[in-house]
Enzyme design. Structure first.
Site, PDB file in Angstrom:
ATOM      1  N   GLN A  11     -10.416 -10.210   4.507  1.00 36.65           N
ATOM      2  CA  GLN A  11     -10.549  -9.918   3.071  1.00 36.65           C
ATOM      3  C   GLN A  11      -9.980 -11.057   2.223  1.00 36.65           C
ATOM      4  OE1 GLN A  11     -10.006  -5.768   1.649  1.00 36.65           O
ATOM      5  NE2 GLN A  11      -8.498  -5.665   3.272  1.00 36.65           N
ATOM      6  N   ALA A  59      -4.248 -12.020  10.577  1.00 40.44           N
ATOM      7  CA  ALA A  59      -3.167 -11.116  10.994  1.00 40.44           C
ATOM      8  C   ALA A  59      -3.752  -9.970  11.792  1.00 40.44           C
ATOM      9  CB  ALA A  59      -2.444 -10.558   9.765  1.00 40.44           C
ATOM     10  N   THR A  61      -4.011  -6.412  11.536  1.00 41.37           N
ATOM     11  CA  THR A  61      -3.799  -5.534  10.380  1.00 41.37           C
ATOM     12  C   THR A  61      -4.081  -4.046  10.669  1.00 41.37           C
ATOM     13  OG1 THR A  61      -6.019  -6.074   9.636  1.00 41.37           O
ATOM     14  CG2 THR A  61      -4.216  -7.318   8.631  1.00 41.37           C
ATOM     15  N   THR A 100       3.779  -8.121   4.032  1.00 44.60           N
ATOM     16  CA  THR A 100       3.375  -6.774   3.628  1.00 44.60           C
ATOM     17  C   THR A 100       4.501  -5.935   3.024  1.00 44.60           C
ATOM     18  OG1 THR A 100       2.589  -4.673   4.566  1.00 44.60           O
ATOM     19  CG2 THR A 100       3.775  -6.100   6.052  1.00 44.60           C
ATOM     20  N   ASP A 101       4.099  -4.958   2.212  1.00 44.73           N
ATOM     21  CA  ASP A 101       5.016  -3.933   1.706  1.00 44.73           C
ATOM     22  C   ASP A 101       5.584  -3.084   2.852  1.00 44.73           C
ATOM     23  OD1 ASP A 101       2.274  -3.212   2.024  1.00 44.73           O
ATOM     24  OD2 ASP A 101       2.618  -1.310   1.011  1.00 44.73           O
ATOM     25  N   TYR A 124       3.482  -2.498  13.080  1.00 47.55           N
ATOM     26  CA  TYR A 124       2.843  -3.501  12.206  1.00 47.55           C
ATOM     27  C   TYR A 124       3.883  -4.132  11.274  1.00 47.55           C
ATOM     28  CZ  TYR A 124       0.224  -5.278   8.158  1.00 47.55           C
ATOM     29  OH  TYR A 124      -0.234  -6.059   7.124  1.00 47.55           O
ATOM     30  N   TRP A 149      -1.760  -2.930  -0.038  1.00 45.54           N
ATOM     31  CA  TRP A 149      -2.985  -2.138  -0.262  1.00 45.54           C
ATOM     32  C   TRP A 149      -4.176  -3.016  -0.668  1.00 45.54           C
ATOM     33  CZ3 TRP A 149      -1.825   3.168  -3.034  1.00 45.54           C
ATOM     34  CH2 TRP A 149      -0.709   3.775  -2.458  1.00 45.54           C
TER      35      TRP A 149
HETATM   36  N1  LIG Z   1      -5.051  -5.151   4.323  1.00 44.72           N
HETATM   37  C1  LIG Z   1      -3.981  -4.719   3.663  1.00 44.72           C
HETATM   38  O1  LIG Z   1      -3.984  -3.643   3.062  1.00 44.72           O
HETATM   39  C2  LIG Z   1      -2.724  -5.565   3.619  1.00 44.72           C
HETATM   40  C3  LIG Z   1      -1.594  -5.037   2.995  1.00 44.72           C
HETATM   41  C4  LIG Z   1      -0.438  -5.816   2.934  1.00 44.72           C
HETATM   42  C5  LIG Z   1      -0.429  -7.089   3.483  1.00 44.72           C
HETATM   43  N2  LIG Z   1      -1.549  -7.565   4.092  1.00 44.72           N
HETATM   44  C6  LIG Z   1      -1.485  -8.907   4.689  1.00 44.72           C
HETATM   45  O2  LIG Z   1      -2.379  -9.746   3.980  1.00 44.72           O
HETATM   46  C7  LIG Z   1      -2.945 -10.721   4.872  1.00 44.72           C
HETATM   47  C8  LIG Z   1      -4.445 -10.673   4.781  1.00 44.72           C
HETATM   48  O3  LIG Z   1      -4.894  -9.367   5.136  1.00 44.72           O
HETATM   49  P1  LIG Z   1      -6.422  -8.930   5.065  1.00 44.72           P
HETATM   50  O4  LIG Z   1      -6.467  -7.604   4.410  1.00 44.72           O
HETATM   51  O5  LIG Z   1      -7.251 -10.041   4.548  1.00 44.72           O
HETATM   52  O6  LIG Z   1      -6.697  -8.720   6.616  1.00 44.72           O
HETATM   53  P2  LIG Z   1      -8.070  -8.523   7.366  1.00 44.72           P
HETATM   54  O7  LIG Z   1      -9.188  -8.312   6.399  1.00 44.72           O
HETATM   55  O8  LIG Z   1      -7.834  -7.514   8.438  1.00 44.72           O
HETATM   56  O9  LIG Z   1      -8.301  -9.953   8.017  1.00 44.72           O
HETATM   57  C9  LIG Z   1      -7.473 -10.424   9.030  1.00 44.72           C
HETATM   58  C10 LIG Z   1      -8.196 -11.535   9.722  1.00 44.72           C
HETATM   59  O10 LIG Z   1      -7.366 -11.949  10.811  1.00 44.72           O
HETATM   60  C11 LIG Z   1      -8.213 -12.193  11.907  1.00 44.72           C
HETATM   61  N3  LIG Z   1      -7.567 -12.066  13.193  1.00 44.72           N
HETATM   62  C12 LIG Z   1      -7.079 -10.961  13.799  1.00 44.72           C
HETATM   63  N4  LIG Z   1      -6.624 -11.262  15.014  1.00 44.72           N
HETATM   64  C13 LIG Z   1      -6.819 -12.596  15.189  1.00 44.72           C
HETATM   65  C14 LIG Z   1      -6.575 -13.508  16.229  1.00 44.72           C
HETATM   66  N5  LIG Z   1      -6.042 -13.134  17.404  1.00 44.72           N
HETATM   67  N6  LIG Z   1      -6.903 -14.798  16.053  1.00 44.72           N
HETATM   68  C15 LIG Z   1      -7.473 -15.221  14.913  1.00 44.72           C
HETATM   69  N7  LIG Z   1      -7.750 -14.405  13.882  1.00 44.72           N
HETATM   70  C16 LIG Z   1      -7.429 -13.108  14.030  1.00 44.72           C
HETATM   71  C17 LIG Z   1      -9.320 -11.166  11.796  1.00 44.72           C
HETATM   72  O11 LIG Z   1     -10.412 -11.628  12.528  1.00 44.72           O
HETATM   73  P3  LIG Z   1     -11.561 -10.653  13.051  1.00 44.72           P
HETATM   74  O12 LIG Z   1     -12.401 -10.430  11.852  1.00 44.72           O
HETATM   75  O13 LIG Z   1     -12.198 -11.432  14.127  1.00 44.72           O
HETATM   76  O14 LIG Z   1     -10.860  -9.418  13.533  1.00 44.72           O
HETATM   77  C18 LIG Z   1      -9.560 -11.138  10.298  1.00 44.72           C
HETATM   78  O15 LIG Z   1     -10.545 -12.057   9.906  1.00 44.72           O
HETATM   79  C19 LIG Z   1      -2.374 -10.398   6.250  1.00 44.72           C
HETATM   80  O16 LIG Z   1      -1.251 -11.192   6.482  1.00 44.72           O
HETATM   81  C20 LIG Z   1      -1.944  -8.949   6.133  1.00 44.72           C
HETATM   82  O17 LIG Z   1      -0.887  -8.645   7.027  1.00 44.72           O
HETATM   83  C21 LIG Z   1      -2.694  -6.842   4.151  1.00 44.72           C
END
Ligand SMILES: NC(=O)c1ccc[n+]([C@@H]2O[C@H](COP(=O)([O-])OP(=O)(O)OC[C@H]3O[C@@H](n4cnc5c(N)ncnc54)[C@H](OP(=O)(O)O)[C@@H]3O)[C@@H](O)[C@H]2O)c1
Length: 303
Positions: A11, A59, A61, A100-101, A124, A149
């Protein structure tokens, strides 16, 4: 400047491809080009690209699944950021990373500030916190943004889940005792770009300086209120199949919706430090939600 972006298909990563482009040559990698579970592979990619900036948006996630895959979650969320920090330090590059939160336990009644004690409630959150610590331990230049979120038109998120559920069901139960700020992936990417622009204009980081910032949209709500806002907005946007609207969303408690991972009741993040340091103001998430739904509606119609 050469920028290595990891997690280009997530995302936030997807939006970063746009917001990083004006800063230099972006080498964008997904899992296929750089698997974060493979430390040697990570080192090889960084050494081949030789970036001056590394932005890690990848990450593990899957919050609930992490409870049954703690080792894999730790490899990606805790160990890989440490490896990236080591490689960045060798090159004198800046590392930008997201957290993250869920590093907080949610018992505070006011919004969290960066200096508050952390106490993750699940695997997580614990692995993300360990990733932050690994980056700090290495001691290179880094910025960590803790966000919450996340939603956007690309990727999996709560908004899309709600829209999917109301295609099949005429009522839903959504928890109303967890409060946080829905944060658009586009906002995270835009703010990252703005911060980089200010750093390039002179507000430089000292070597070894690690900055930690909260980055979340304004106007925190419960998941229940967020679901209602999604359906109210979807009703005003042509093209969604809705078996029910906001009036059919029942407010339930966390106890009524047990999940493998426990989540903080209070996820509110105070973003004053980020706003003051970079002269920014965190906007409301609602206009971003409206744009996201317009985009999804256009996609459904094949535009
Ligand atoms: N989503 C939330 O609500 C949320 C909330 C708080 C903080 N965050 C943090 O914000 C950041 C961005 O989150 P997001 O929502 O954009 O996450 P996301 O949409 O789940 O995207 C995470 C990406 O990481 C990739 N990934 C997972 N395992 C991997 C691996 N072994 N090697 C390489 N790539 C890998 C995934 O690839 P694939 O597509 O191949 O799986 C995906 O493209 C992260 O650090 C997350 O912890 C997210």
């Amino acid at each position: 400047m050469t920028i290595l972006l990891l997690g280009k298909d997530g995302q936030v990563g997807w939006q970063l491809q746009r917001s990083l482009a004006p800063h230099g040559d972006v080498v964008a990698c997904g899992r296929a080009e750089c698997d974060l579970a493979d430390p040697d592979g990570i080192r090889a990619v960084v050494r081949a690209v030789r970036p001056t900036l590394i932005v890690n948006a990848s990450a593990y996630t899957a919050v609930d699944k992490a409870e049954s895959e703690p080792e894999l979650a730790a490899q990606i969320n805790a160990h890989a950021p440490g490896v990236l920090a080591e490689e960045a330090k060798l090159l004198g590059a800046l590392l930008v990373h997201y957290s993250t939160d869920y590093v907080y336990d949610g018992t505070k009644t006011a919004p969290y500030v960066e200096s508050d004690p952390t106490a993750p409630q699940g695997v997580y959150g614990a692995t993300k916190l360990a990733g932050e610590a690994a980056i700090r331990t290495v001691g290179g230049k880094s910025i960590i943004f803790r966000t919450s979120w996340v939603f956007g038109a690309r990727g999996a998120n709560f908004v899309k889940t709600i829209l999917r559920l109301v295609r099949e069901r005429d009522q839903l139960g959504v928890v109303n005792d967890q409060i946080g700020s829905p944060t658009p992936a586009a906002l995270i990417a835009t703010v990252t770009g703005n911060v980089l622009a200010m750093l390039r204009r002179g507000q430089r980081l000292e070597s070894g300086e690690n900055r930690l910032y909260h980055l979340a949209a304004a106007n925190p709500v419960s998941w229940h209120a967020f679901a209602c806002a999604v359906l109210a907005q979807a009703r005003q946007t042509q093209g969604f199949e809705l078996k029910c609207g906001p009036e059919a969303v029942r407010a339930i408690s966390t106890a009524e919706y047990p999940t493998p991972a426990r989540r903080p009741a209070n996820s509110r993040l105070d973003c004053s430090r980020l706003e003051q340091d970079f002269d920014l103001r965190m906007p409301d998430w609602q206009p971003y939600l409206a744009r996201m739904l317009q985009l999804l509606a256009l996609k459904q119609h094949g535009y």
